[in-house]
Design a protein around this motif. Structure first.
Motif, short mmCIF file in Angstrom:
data_model
loop_
_atom_site.label_atom_id
_atom_site.label_comp_id
_atom_site.label_asym_id
_atom_site.label_seq_id
_atom_site.Cartn_x
_atom_site.Cartn_y
_atom_site.Cartn_z
N SER A 1 -7.00 130.97 -83.04
CA SER A 1 -6.86 129.83 -82.14
C SER A 1 -7.15 128.54 -82.91
CB SER A 1 -7.81 129.94 -80.95
OG SER A 1 -9.15 129.91 -81.39
N PHE A 2 -6.73 127.44 -82.32
CA PHE A 2 -7.08 126.14 -82.90
C PHE A 2 -7.26 125.13 -81.78
CE2 PHE A 2 -2.46 126.18 -82.83
CZ PHE A 2 -2.11 124.92 -82.38
N LYS A 3 -8.07 124.12 -82.07
CA LYS A 3 -8.36 123.06 -81.12
C LYS A 3 -8.07 121.74 -81.81
CE LYS A 3 -12.23 121.05 -78.54
NZ LYS A 3 -13.65 121.22 -78.20
N THR A 4 -7.34 120.86 -81.12
CA THR A 4 -6.93 119.60 -81.71
C THR A 4 -7.70 118.44 -81.10
OG1 THR A 4 -4.70 120.48 -82.00
CG2 THR A 4 -4.95 118.08 -82.12
N LEU A 5 -8.27 117.60 -81.97
CA LEU A 5 -8.91 116.36 -81.56
C LEU A 5 -8.03 115.22 -82.06
CD1 LEU A 5 -12.49 117.32 -82.76
CD2 LEU A 5 -11.58 117.52 -80.45
N ILE A 6 -7.53 114.39 -81.15
CA ILE A 6 -6.64 113.29 -81.52
C ILE A 6 -7.46 112.03 -81.72
CG2 ILE A 6 -4.67 111.88 -80.80
CD1 ILE A 6 -3.78 114.31 -79.11
#
Length: 161
Positions: free
Chosen positions: A138-143
């Motif tokens: 999985s991955f989590k994106t912080l913009i």
């Protein structure tokens, strides 16, 4: 382990100045640190030869490289064994959208700094680089909304000794 280099107060002052602006003329540097121009040039050459100064680079406005959006991506691998981690590290180094990457501790395995021109471009990137076939669980994106401090290595003081 890296050999420690003896830096005197002149070396440290020069390093402080060129970390902020490495295009200052030698005569300005010499006046500022209190040495002759030839002494400044000798010291800078030595600092480069001894790899104290490891690069002279230009930081380019990301908008000019099609990298207006910056994301920080936390990646969890399906398996965290050394071979899987090394393979993924080699793989991500091939993607020009990744402008920095770290192998990290905690719940996540990697932290990636990704710079792209649009969300569509980011979607294409994630499908190509972060799919299950790459071993990613999985991955989590912080913009990034706005930059407060970035690439400011000159903020860090030189270590004593």
């Amino acid at each position: 382990m890296r050999k420690m280099i003896d830096l005197d107060r002149f070396d440290r002052h020069l390093l402080d100045l060129v970390r902020r602006d490495n295009l200052q003329p030698a005569r300005i540097l010499a006046d500022t640190v209190g040495l002759s121009i030839s002494a400044v040039l000798r010291r800078l050459r030595r600092l480069r030869e001894e790899k104290v100064i490891v690069a002279d680079i230009a930081l380019v406005d990301p908008a000019l490289t099609g990298s207006a959006l910056t994301m920080h991506v936390l990646v969890q691998m399906q398996q965290a064994g050394p071979q899987t981690m090394d393979n993924f590290a080699r793989e991500i180094a091939r993607h020009p959208e990744i402008t920095a990457a770290w192998d990290v501790t905690g719940d996540d395995d990697f932290l990636l700094k990704v710079q792209v021109g649009s969300m569509e471009e980011y979607d294409v990137f994630t499908r190509r680089a972060l799919g299950e076939d790459k071993g990613v669980h999985s991955f989590k994106t912080l913009i990034t909304i706005r930059h407060i401090v970035e690439n400011e290595a000159a903020r860090r003081p030189l270590r004593d000794g």
